[in-house]
Design an enzyme around this catalytic site. Structure first.
Site, short mmCIF file in Angstrom:
data_model
loop_
_atom_site.label_atom_id
_atom_site.label_comp_id
_atom_site.label_asym_id
_atom_site.label_seq_id
_atom_site.Cartn_x
_atom_site.Cartn_y
_atom_site.Cartn_z
N THR A 121 0.82 -1.21 0.00
CA THR A 121 0.00 0.00 0.00
C THR A 121 0.86 1.27 0.00
O THR A 121 2.00 1.25 0.48
CB THR A 121 -0.90 -0.01 1.25
OG1 THR A 121 -1.51 1.27 1.41
CG2 THR A 121 -0.11 -0.30 2.53
N ASP A 122 0.28 2.36 -0.47
CA ASP A 122 0.99 3.65 -0.42
C ASP A 122 1.10 4.17 1.01
O ASP A 122 1.87 5.08 1.29
CB ASP A 122 0.30 4.69 -1.32
CG ASP A 122 -1.17 4.95 -0.98
OD1 ASP A 122 -1.71 4.31 -0.06
OD2 ASP A 122 -1.78 5.80 -1.67
N GLU A 123 0.32 3.57 1.94
CA GLU A 123 0.33 4.07 3.32
C GLU A 123 1.67 3.84 4.01
O GLU A 123 1.92 4.43 5.08
CB GLU A 123 -0.77 3.40 4.14
CG GLU A 123 -2.14 3.73 3.61
CD GLU A 123 -3.25 3.31 4.55
OE1 GLU A 123 -2.99 3.13 5.76
OE2 GLU A 123 -4.38 3.16 4.08
N TYR A 148 -1.81 -0.78 11.12
CA TYR A 148 -1.96 -1.43 9.81
C TYR A 148 -0.78 -1.09 8.90
O TYR A 148 -0.09 -1.97 8.38
CB TYR A 148 -3.28 -1.01 9.14
CG TYR A 148 -3.30 -1.28 7.66
CD1 TYR A 148 -3.32 -2.59 7.17
CD2 TYR A 148 -3.26 -0.23 6.73
CE1 TYR A 148 -3.32 -2.84 5.80
CE2 TYR A 148 -3.26 -0.48 5.36
CZ TYR A 148 -3.28 -1.78 4.90
OH TYR A 148 -3.26 -2.02 3.55
N LYS A 152 2.31 -3.39 7.27
CA LYS A 152 2.53 -3.50 5.81
C LYS A 152 3.96 -3.06 5.47
O LYS A 152 4.63 -3.68 4.66
CB LYS A 152 1.51 -2.67 5.03
CG LYS A 152 0.09 -3.19 5.09
CD LYS A 152 -0.10 -4.59 4.51
CE LYS A 152 0.10 -4.64 3.01
NZ LYS A 152 -0.28 -5.99 2.47
#
Ligand code: NAD
Ligand code: TDX
Length: 332
Positions: A121-123, A148, A152
């Site tokens: 993810t970009d997060e 989260y 990741k």
């Protein structure tokens, strides 16, 4: 014929990817999925038995993972605990699945020398200011905010270490926010669509100025297929479709599509540590592997997504009241 093991293939993006792969290749697909609250057999119900199999199991189960990985040519790893709000309320399963699960898969692909693609993810890059001209690229430093996104980020670093230390044949992709059919009603867009179908108001966290970079799930699937076929081992590719919009703008689009006033939403308690803005620069993927998104028109993509939720109430209705009860307890 290539055999592909897809972890998390009964979830939102995984099930869309399996459908995409079966439509565009001759591959045989095995899905390994634990069927948590976020996974559903129904999302895979229409797929041909001759080319597809569902194995219900946990990616943390080293014996099962070793056996399945040894029987396949490639692994595409979607399985994760994926919801930020849940990671704030109860982070344990995020560590187990996202970190220990990814580690378990890496040990198996290392042993059997199987091609691995890791979905992220970009997060992992944290967030940007609203007026920052910068967007995330493959060289942006990692700076995750939530439990989260921290798990990741950790899983991405495990993949990179297994590539460098053990020569595992792996690629990583970091994608922006997906929308489309089969997305759980806990997530922003399906939550608001199903509120509106029920004649209720959308719920917007805080002041709603937060920006997400939206991509249709089918464009994500096409990008992952491209990387699986043409990606350079050890490389990371960012996936995005230049779809930056504030949450207020998205809600206004949904309200208008339902014939309601664009401001007819409730503002509710903000998410703790709420990331302000994500924005992806996907020029590496476009330039080096020739990928381009197909869903240029957000309004058209939203209209077809609304249509899907109208036509598939039996898919989402069983999760709706428990999800709203959970949000109610959090004041959201
Ligand atoms: P989802 O929550 O809809 O689906 C996750 C799936 O993984 C479910 O089917 C669930 O049953 C399964 N799963 C969970 N724990 C498991 C375990 N221990 N063993 C086996 N299966 C397990 O998630 P999603 O939105 O489809 O996200 C899929 C992947 O894409 C995740 O890795 C996520 O981090 C990543 N991602 C999502 C988005 C997004 O906008 N949703 C954006 C970028 C990246
Ligand atoms: O009811 C809501 N109201 C609201 O304002 C919900 C559920 C969310 N929001 C806001 C929070 C975010 O700013 O909408 C935005 C999107 O929220 P989510 O759908 O929870 O997505 P996000 O937290 O941005 O993360 C998503 O994109 C990146 C996925 O859930 C992740 O799995 C992915 O990595």
């Amino acid at each position: 014929m290539r055999t592909v093991l897809v972890t998390g293939g009964a979830g939102f993006i995984g099930s869309n990817f399996v459908r995409h792969l079966l439509a565009h290749t001759d591959d045989h697909v095995t899905v390994l999925d634990k069927l948590t609250y976020a996974g559903s057999r129904q999302s895979l119900a229409d797929l041909p038995e001759t080319r597809f199999e569902l194995v219900v199991g946990d990616i943390v189960d080293a014996h099962l993972v070793d056996q399945l990985v040894g029987e396949h040519d490639a692994v595409v790893h979607f399985a994760a605990e994926s919801h930020n709000d849940n990671s704030l309320a109860s982070p344990r399963s995020f560590v187990d699945t996202n970190l220990v699960g990814t580690f378990t898969l890496l040990e198996a692909v290392r042993k059997h020398d199987v091609r691995f693609h890791h979905i992220s993810t970009d997060e992992v890059y944290g967030d940007l200011d609203l007026d920052d001209p910068a967007r995330f690229t493959e060289t942006t430093p990692y700076n995750p905010s939530s439990p989260y996104s921290a798990t990741k980020a950790g899983s991405d670093l495990l993949v990179a270490a297994w590539v460098r230390s053990f020569g595992v044949r792996a690629t990583i992709s970091n994608c922006s926010n997906n929308y489309g059919p089969f997305q759980h009603v806990e997530k922003f867009i399906p939550r608001q669509i199903t509120q509106l179908i029920d004649g209720l108001k959308p719920h917007v966290y805080g002041d709603g100025r937060n920006v997400r970079d939206w991509i249709h799930v089918d464009d994500h699937s096409g990008a992952v297929m491209t990387i699986l076929d043409k990606g350079v081992m050890g490389e990371t590719y960012l996936i995005g479709a230049d779809g930056e919009m504030s949450n207020r703008e998205v809600v206004a689009e949904l309200l208008t599509a339902f014939g309601r006033e664009p401001e007819d939403y409730e503002t509710v308690t903000d998410r703790a540590g709420h990331d302000l803005r994500y924005a992806i620069d996907s020029s590496k993927l476009r330039r080096e592997l020739g990928w381009a998104p197909k869903y240029a028109d957000f309004s058209a993509g939203i209209a077809s997504t609304i249509e899907w939720y109208r036509e598939n109430e039996s898919w989402w209705r069983p999760s709706k009241s428990a999800t709203e009860a959970m949000y109610g307890r959090q004041g959201k």
